[in-house]
Design a protein around this motif. Structure first.
Motif, short mmCIF file in Angstrom:
data_model
loop_
_atom_site.label_atom_id
_atom_site.label_comp_id
_atom_site.label_asym_id
_atom_site.label_seq_id
_atom_site.Cartn_x
_atom_site.Cartn_y
_atom_site.Cartn_z
N PRO A 434 4.80 -22.89 36.62
CA PRO A 434 4.35 -22.74 35.23
C PRO A 434 4.73 -21.37 34.64
CG PRO A 434 2.63 -23.75 36.54
CD PRO A 434 3.71 -23.35 37.50
N LEU A 435 4.68 -20.32 35.46
CA LEU A 435 5.06 -18.99 34.99
C LEU A 435 6.49 -18.98 34.49
CD1 LEU A 435 4.61 -15.89 34.74
CD2 LEU A 435 5.37 -15.71 37.11
N GLU A 436 7.40 -19.59 35.23
CA GLU A 436 8.81 -19.61 34.84
C GLU A 436 9.00 -20.41 33.55
OE1 GLU A 436 10.77 -19.29 39.31
OE2 GLU A 436 9.91 -21.19 38.62
N GLY A 470 0.65 -18.34 36.29
CA GLY A 470 0.02 -17.31 37.13
C GLY A 470 -1.14 -17.79 37.96
N SER A 471 -1.29 -19.11 38.09
CA SER A 471 -2.49 -19.65 38.76
C SER A 471 -2.26 -20.01 40.23
CB SER A 471 -2.99 -20.89 38.01
OG SER A 471 -1.97 -21.89 37.98
N ILE A 472 -1.01 -20.01 40.68
CA ILE A 472 -0.74 -20.39 42.07
C ILE A 472 -0.31 -19.16 42.86
CG2 ILE A 472 -0.15 -22.78 41.50
CD1 ILE A 472 2.77 -22.05 41.65
N PRO A 473 -0.52 -19.18 44.19
CA PRO A 473 -0.22 -17.99 45.01
C PRO A 473 1.23 -17.51 44.90
CG PRO A 473 -1.49 -19.57 46.28
CD PRO A 473 -1.13 -20.25 45.00
N LEU A 477 2.52 -13.69 43.87
CA LEU A 477 3.45 -12.90 44.67
C LEU A 477 4.60 -12.38 43.80
CD1 LEU A 477 4.11 -11.86 47.48
CD2 LEU A 477 5.33 -14.00 47.92
N MET A 478 5.07 -13.20 42.88
CA MET A 478 6.14 -12.78 41.98
C MET A 478 5.68 -11.65 41.06
SD MET A 478 7.90 -16.42 40.92
CE MET A 478 9.19 -15.68 39.93
N MET A 479 4.46 -11.79 40.57
CA MET A 479 3.94 -10.76 39.65
C MET A 479 3.51 -9.49 40.38
SD MET A 479 2.07 -12.78 36.52
CE MET A 479 0.93 -13.74 37.51
N HIS A 480 3.50 -9.55 41.71
CA HIS A 480 3.26 -8.34 42.50
C HIS A 480 4.41 -7.35 42.27
CE1 HIS A 480 1.71 -6.00 45.90
NE2 HIS A 480 2.96 -5.86 46.28
#
Length: 493
Positions: A434-436, A470-473, A477-480
């Motif tokens: 969803p983020l992508e 941004g709701s899945i692990p 990790l990507m937004m880290h």
């Protein structure tokens, strides 16, 4: 084997290359393997097919594969001889081979002399497996010489020493086994379970406590494994204070036993690297400078060049990630400018993920300084590598960040092409997150070109997609690495 040969030669220091060339000069035959060595050493390419083609031009009568096999053996021999001179562990193994050779030739006294000279070194270095081999060789000598000059009491005492070493070895093996099972469970099972983490590990913790409380003598290796087990366990169950305490105790253990370190101290390097990676993962960035400094202290002249380069690259990675977390972009840029270009180049001994992260953080620093061309230069250097593992999160991060960069550079034609390519690449099992989808929508709608009232309407329309992002692990990790959600919000301001 050819890929391994290329990586091995690329890891050689100038001194090691000179040593290899000096040894080759002493031989009289045609040196096709030296020509192959030079081709690999001087070529910018790591493709064996290209190097083979160049070799056949110089040596049409020679087999490239056979020459590569001989070259690999020759380079390995040089490196082993260097290690025998510089590393006590290698000296011990080399000495054991010599002792066994003398024994096979029925030179028993010479074999025993070798064994007796090695025993104090093995005891000092706490090399339990080698100590047992030497103790067994000593007992074999007494047996083969009909126990001449040794009474039963001394013989029994020496046999007991051998038994005690086996007990210590078993104790060490149990520590290794528990630590390995812990890493395996955390790496495979806990990724699938979000609850009950502590229960999954309880049996291992109890077994580890039983080993620690055992009356067996605790050598350096077993103490190190005990602390590694604890630090790994505390970090993964979220007891970060206990993990931090263990990190400091573990580092102190290595510092107090500096004379026992091999040359180079790869175990200490791996431990510091693991500590820094854990601190980065749990976002305890304030603790990182202490261990980064410890890493830099391993960059000493008496260690091999390849190890010193590995240390510098690893320390640079953690420094840039530390500056990124603190948003100290000017300090990050100063560090990048003060680092030679070779500090960012690919290096066979650095893990692929680390190399990718190092390049990404350099790109990120230039991005925040609004120098998008330089940021893009680093990202392209990363994405054009043929050795990238496309299944890893850092690859998706870099490709998505590449789209962000081109959006900032106002390149709509490229963006249209790259988004289509991205969607084709990540389909099926690697379906888009969803983020992508949210970022692609932002890029396509281009809110920075719209009037304020239209963006207000778009903001409302995008609410469901924004809530899902941004709701899945995997997205966390990507937004880290980069806060894509925050970047998207800024486009509407």
């Amino acid at each position: 084997m050819t890929d391994t040969l290329i990586r091995l030669i690329r890891s050689l220091s100038p001194a090691e290359k000179r040593q290899f060339k000096m040894g080759a000069k002493k031989q009289q035959q045609q040196k096709a393997y030296v020509i192959l060595f030079d081709l690999i050493d001087r070529s910018d390419k790591t493709d064996w097919k290209y190097i083979k083609q160049q070799f056949q031009k110089h040596c049409p009568a020679s087999s490239a594969e056979s020459t590569a096999t001989y070259l690999f053996q020759s380079v390995t021999d040089v490196l082993i001889q260097n290690k025998v001179k510089a590393d006590e562990g290698f000296k011990l193994m080399y000495g054991i081979m010599k002792a066994d050779l003398f024994r096979q030739r029925n030179l028993l006294d010479q074999s025993f002399t070798e064994v007796r000279a090695l025993l104090p070194i093995a005891e000092k270095m706490q090399k339990l497996p080698l100590r047992y081999l030497l103790k067994r060789a000593e007992l074999n000598y007494f047996s083969e010489t009909n126990f001449e000059g040794i009474n039963e009491k001394i013989l029994i005492a020496k046999q007991q020493e051998a038994r005690d070493l086996l007990k210590d070895l078993r104790h060490e093996q149990e520590h290794h086994s528990l630590y390995e099972i812990l890493k395996h469970r955390l790496g495979n099972q806990l990724q699938k379970k979000t609850t009950g983490k502590k229960m999954v590990l309880d049996d291992l913790v109890l077994s580890e406590l039983a080993i620690v409380n055992n009356k067996t003598q605790h050598h350096l290796e077993s103490r190190k494994l005990h602390l590694l087990f604890q630090s790994f366990y505390f970090t993964r169950i979220g007891d970060y204070q206990s993990a931090l305490k263990t990190f400091y105790v573990l580092n102190t253990l290595f510092e107090k036993n500096e004379p026992l370190r091999p040359n180079p101290p790869i175990d200490y390097y791996n431990t510091l690297d693991g500590i820094l990676d854990s601190l980065k993962m749990i976002r305890h960035y304030d603790e990182m400078p202490y261990f980064i400094e410890k890493l830099y202290q391993l960059e000493q002249e008496h260690y091999p060049d390849y190890f010193r380069f590995l240390v510098k690259k690893t320390a640079l990675l953690y420094e840039l990630s530390h500056y990124a977390y603190l948003e100290q972009w000017e300090k990050a840029i100063d560090q990048i400018r003060n680092t030679p270009a070779s500090g960012f180049s690919d290096f066979s001994l650095i893990h692929e993920k680390k190399q990718a992260e190092l390049i990404f953080y350099a790109s990120l620093a230039w991005f925040h300084m609004r120098n998008f061309k330089k940021a893009l230069k680093y990202v392209n250097e990363l994405l054009l590598q043929k050795t990238l593992d496309y299944t890893q999160p850092y690859y998706r991060v870099c490709r998505l960040f590449n789209i962000v960069l081109h959006y900032e550079m106002k390149d709509p034609e490229y963006l249209e092409y790259e988004i289509r390519s991205y969607k084709r690449f990540f389909k099926g099992k690697n379906a888009l997150y969803p983020l992508e989808k949210y970022i692609f929508k932002i890029v396509t709608l281009a809110p920075s070109r719209n009037p304020r009232y239209k963006n207000q309407q778009l903001w409302v329309q995008l609410q469901p997609l924004r809530d899902a992002a941004g709701s899945i692990p995997e997205e966390a990790l990507m937004m880290h690495y980069f806060d894509f959600m925050e970047w998207a919000v800024e486009k509407f301001r």
